[in-house]
Design a protein around this motif. Structure first.
Motif, PDB file in Angstrom:
ATOM      1  N   TRP A   1      40.218  34.523  44.851  1.00 10.95           N
ATOM      2  CA  TRP A   1      41.520  35.049  44.385  1.00 10.95           C
ATOM      3  C   TRP A   1      41.447  36.472  44.237  1.00 10.95           C
ATOM      4  CZ3 TRP A   1      42.993  33.419  38.795  1.00 10.95           C
ATOM      5  CH2 TRP A   1      44.468  33.147  38.594  1.00 10.95           C
ATOM      6  N   TYR A   2      40.465  37.167  43.751  1.00 10.88           N
ATOM      7  CA  TYR A   2      40.431  38.674  43.972  1.00 10.88           C
ATOM      8  C   TYR A   2      40.882  39.437  45.252  1.00 10.88           C
ATOM      9  CZ  TYR A   2      39.765  43.532  42.683  1.00 10.88           C
ATOM     10  OH  TYR A   2      40.204  44.914  42.470  1.00 10.88           O
TER      11      TYR A   2
ATOM     12  N   ILE B   1      44.471  38.883  45.948  1.00  6.46           N
ATOM     13  CA  ILE B   1      45.311  39.741  44.964  1.00  6.46           C
ATOM     14  C   ILE B   1      45.289  41.146  45.814  1.00  6.46           C
ATOM     15  CG2 ILE B   1      45.439  41.173  43.153  1.00  6.46           C
ATOM     16  CD1 ILE B   1      44.057  38.738  41.516  1.00  6.46           C
TER      17      ILE B   1
ATOM     18  N   GLN C   1      47.533  41.160  48.818  1.00  2.00           N
ATOM     19  CA  GLN C   1      48.835  41.022  48.464  1.00  2.00           C
ATOM     20  C   GLN C   1      49.731  42.161  48.114  1.00  2.00           C
ATOM     21  OE1 GLN C   1      49.050  37.650  45.880  1.00  2.00           O
ATOM     22  NE2 GLN C   1      49.306  36.123  47.499  1.00  2.00           N
TER      23      GLN C   1
ATOM     24  N   SER D   1      51.542  45.238  40.825  1.00  2.00           N
ATOM     25  CA  SER D   1      51.227  44.769  39.554  1.00  2.00           C
ATOM     26  C   SER D   1      49.496  44.163  39.858  1.00  2.00           C
ATOM     27  CB  SER D   1      51.618  43.353  39.513  1.00  2.00           C
ATOM     28  OG  SER D   1      51.757  42.446  40.312  1.00  2.00           O
ATOM     29  N   LEU D   2      48.923  45.197  40.458  1.00  2.56           N
ATOM     30  CA  LEU D   2      47.417  44.981  40.647  1.00  2.56           C
ATOM     31  C   LEU D   2      46.641  44.857  39.214  1.00  2.56           C
ATOM     32  CD1 LEU D   2      45.477  44.411  43.185  1.00  2.56           C
ATOM     33  CD2 LEU D   2      44.993  46.776  43.137  1.00  2.56           C
TER      34      LEU D   2
ATOM     35  N   ARG E   1      47.621  44.284  36.377  1.00  5.35           N
ATOM     36  CA  ARG E   1      47.719  43.064  35.300  1.00  5.35           C
ATOM     37  C   ARG E   1      47.186  42.061  36.028  1.00  5.35           C
ATOM     38  NH1 ARG E   1      51.768  39.633  35.506  1.00  5.35           N
ATOM     39  NH2 ARG E   1      52.837  40.478  37.304  1.00  5.35           N
ATOM     40  N   LYS E   2      47.211  42.042  37.514  1.00  9.90           N
ATOM     41  CA  LYS E   2      46.463  40.866  38.050  1.00  9.90           C
ATOM     42  C   LYS E   2      45.054  40.890  37.818  1.00  9.90           C
ATOM     43  CE  LYS E   2      50.070  39.476  41.456  1.00  9.90           C
ATOM     44  NZ  LYS E   2      50.664  39.670  42.737  1.00  9.90           N
ATOM     45  N   GLU E   3      44.335  41.735  37.853  1.00  6.07           N
ATOM     46  CA  GLU E   3      43.146  42.221  37.625  1.00  6.07           C
ATOM     47  C   GLU E   3      42.725  41.801  36.087  1.00  6.07           C
ATOM     48  OE1 GLU E   3      42.139  45.854  40.668  1.00  6.07           O
ATOM     49  OE2 GLU E   3      41.606  46.080  38.636  1.00  6.07           O
TER      50      GLU E   3
ATOM     51  N   LYS F   1      44.025  39.460  34.235  1.00  6.49           N
ATOM     52  CA  LYS F   1      44.354  38.131  34.288  1.00  6.49           C
ATOM     53  C   LYS F   1      43.120  37.576  34.895  1.00  6.49           C
ATOM     54  CE  LYS F   1      47.771  34.831  36.062  1.00  6.49           C
ATOM     55  NZ  LYS F   1      48.833  34.828  36.908  1.00  6.49           N
ATOM     56  N   LEU F   2      42.670  38.079  35.941  1.00  3.87           N
ATOM     57  CA  LEU F   2      41.335  37.547  36.534  1.00  3.87           C
ATOM     58  C   LEU F   2      40.292  37.525  35.558  1.00  3.87           C
ATOM     59  CD1 LEU F   2      40.777  36.341  39.352  1.00  3.87           C
ATOM     60  CD2 LEU F   2      40.129  38.564  39.886  1.00  3.87           C
TER      61      LEU F   2
END
Lengths: 108, 463
Positions: B216-217, B220, B223, B227-228, B230-232, B234-235
């Motif tokens: 997943w990382y 991310i 992609q 919004s890296l 924020r996604k980090e 979240k992960l």
């Protein structure tokens, strides 16, 4: 005088690694430099260079970087530490071979 | 990376619509390259081989023209200098082909043979209560595991890349289902999958969870950059959820292995940040203290560990019986062990502690030999991983090797009383269908990457 194909075949890896030890090169540059340094004694069929380079790359002895030159994509190879180690081994092997050959044919 | 991506896209576009890029590589040069391509088996390598050969021949053409040759003569000279195209293709096929990790497979055969033989010897013991079914079942599960291994080997590992979130959610959902509908056997929750199949999801889950997080990382990262952060975060948050399950289930081994794996993943992919490590250690302390305060069982386990570690005391029975007996058996094994006639009476030996059984039977020498074989196995795995250029593939291989090593290291540290852990076993050595399938999945994934290492284009660019 032309060098026998078989004789050249056995030493191409050593030649390629030696060339790359001096500086990173792309395939065509390597062929040209080899011709110049050997006064055109070592002339490979150029298509055979790439399998050698790809084998060295697969085994981690060289690494390749892509860039753009003259409007084309160009792959430049450089020697890794593993490649330097292999080169030392190949050089030692060659010295042994040359010394033994000289002794047998009576040059030394 | 930009130039190459554009170039690959351009070539791909060419193939799709027969467009203009193909026309750039014209006449004699193109004919030569096509002849090489027609015989190269690794189709994904075509764009890179084409680009490299084209650059070479075009460099020759440019030089010949500078020396006064016509374009046609220059192209003819370039092709002539290249030699026989089929010979070039034949040589390229020797490089860009499937790579079989023979040494690893040989070591695995040795390891699996040790596993089956140990199970057989275990059943030969005089007081064996299980009859001759364990070895048969063990070999049967190894067979199923082999089929699983081959299937995993066959599926291109790059297809897993966008499945990271799916794997994570699937495992978390299975954990929830196990909590709701599972059944408790000796304190462990099993989920009934039907057809008389039960899985111990909590002990099997750390690897798929770590794999899911890694995939997943990686996805991310590829992609977007907008919004890296924020996604980090979240992960990072999601990566904490399994810890709650493990704590609730009192799965010490799973907690240790998952959290160690998590720290390794963070240090590599999320870059070490003191703020994040601080939050992590804070959560760990709060969780640990509340666990200690809430559970008598944990307190007794810790006391038992301290007695052995600090005072070299005797077993006290009760909850720490298995724990105490395990350590006593290790001490009593001696250098040469008790041989085939003496029996070791420890519950769940065949499913948790077959390594201890080997040490008890063949002595510390047997244990050291076993460790040597395992060390060689993991060492070969790391060496093979280092030869892979594809970043995702190399990451998967290192994750698999590290997971195997972690599992063994934590087990040995527990067995030697360095940390308060009990059981877990060495990979593939103990009885248990789910475990065997998991290890075969890990090894299948590992081999999958290595087999394809020279058939997948990898591009490093100056821009």
């Amino acid at each position: 005088m032309k060098i026998s194909k078989e004789l050249l075949k056995g030493s191409t890896t050593l030649l390629v690694l030696s060339m790359l030890e001096q500086q990173p090169m792309y395939g065509y540059q390597l062929i040209k430099r080899l011709e110049q340094r050997s006064s055109s004694v070592f002339t490979l069929k150029e298509g055979t260079l790439y399998p050698i380079l790809h084998t060295l790359e697969s085994e981690g002895q060289v690494e390749a970087i892509w860039s753009e030159a003259d409007g084309r994509q160009r792959k430049t190879y450089h020697l890794t530490d593993k490649g330097r180690k292999l080169l030392q081994e190949k050089k030692a092997e060659w010295d042994l071979f040359r010394g033994s050959l000289d002794r047998v044919i009576g040059e030394v | 990376m930009g130039i190459l991506t554009r170039f690959m896209r351009r070539l791909k576009g060419t193939k799709d619509n027969g467009g203009s890029a193909q026309e750039e590589i014209e006449g004699a040069l193109d004919h030569f390259i096509q002849q090489v391509e027609s015989k190269v088996k690794a189709r994904e390598m075509y764009p890179l081989i084409r680009a490299e050969l084209y650059d070479h021949m075009q460099s020759r053409v440019d030089e010949e023209i500078r020396l006064g040759a016509s374009l046609a003569d220059a192209e003819a000279a370039a092709v002539r200098q290249m030699g026989e195209p089929l010979e070039t293709a034949r040589q390229l096929n020797k490089v860009h082909r499937a790579r079989w990790p023979w040494l690893l497979w040989l070591l695995l055969v040795v390891w699996i043979s040790i596993s089956c033989l140990t199970m057989y010897i275990y059943e030969m013991k005089p007081s064996d209560p299980y009859g001759l079914s364990l070895t048969t079942k063990h070999i049967y599960m190894m067979g199923i595991g082999m089929i699983f291994f081959m299937v995993i080997c066959a599926i291109d590992y790059r297809k897993w890349l966008n499945k990271g979130m799916f794997i994570l959610m699937l495992i978390l959902a299975t954990m929830v289902a196990a909590q709701m509908f599972g059944m408790k056997v000796n304190g462990h929750t099993f989920l009934n999958l039907g057809f008389n199949t039960y899985i111990n999801i909590f002990s099997l889950s750390p690897f798929p969870l770590l794999l899911g997080l890694y995939l997943w990382y990686t996805q991310i990262q590829q992609q977007s950059t907008s919004s890296l952060k924020r996604k980090e975060w979240k992960l990072l948050f999601i990566s904490m959820v399994p810890i709650l399950f493990y704590v609730y289930e009192l799965r010490f081994f799973a907690i240790m292995i998952y959290m160690t794996g998590l720290v390794l993943l963070w240090s590599k992919w999320l870059r070490i940040s003191w703020k994040r490590i601080g939050i992590f250690i804070g959560m760990l302390c709060i969780g640990g203290l509340s666990l200690l305060a809430s559970s008598d069982y944990i307190r007794r386990r810790l006391i038992s560990w301290m007695e052995y570690g600090i005072f070299q005391g005797e077993g006290k029975g009760g909850d720490s019986y298995v724990y105490d007996q395990t350590r006593a058996a290790l001490t009593e094994a001696g250098w040469l062990g008790h041989g085939l006639t003496d029996t070791l009476h420890i519950p769940y030996l065949f499913s948790e502690n077959m390594t201890l059984f080997i040490i008890y039977t063949f002595g510390w020498i047997g244990g050291l030999l076993l460790l040597a074989v395992f060390g060689l196995l993991v060492g070969v795995m790391y060496r093979l991983a280092a030869n892979v250029k594809h970043e995702l593939g190399r990451g998967i291989m290192r994750l698999a090797a590290t997971y195997m090593m972690l599992h063994a290291v934590l087990y040995i540290l527990g067995l030697t009383n360095v940390i308060p852990l009990n059981g877990g076993g060495m990979p593939l050595l103990s009885y248990g269908g789910g475990n065997i399938i998991l290890w075969m999945f890990v090894l299948g994934l590992f081999c999958n990457v290595y087999i394809r290492k020279d058939m997948i284009p990898v591009m490093k660019s100056t821009t």
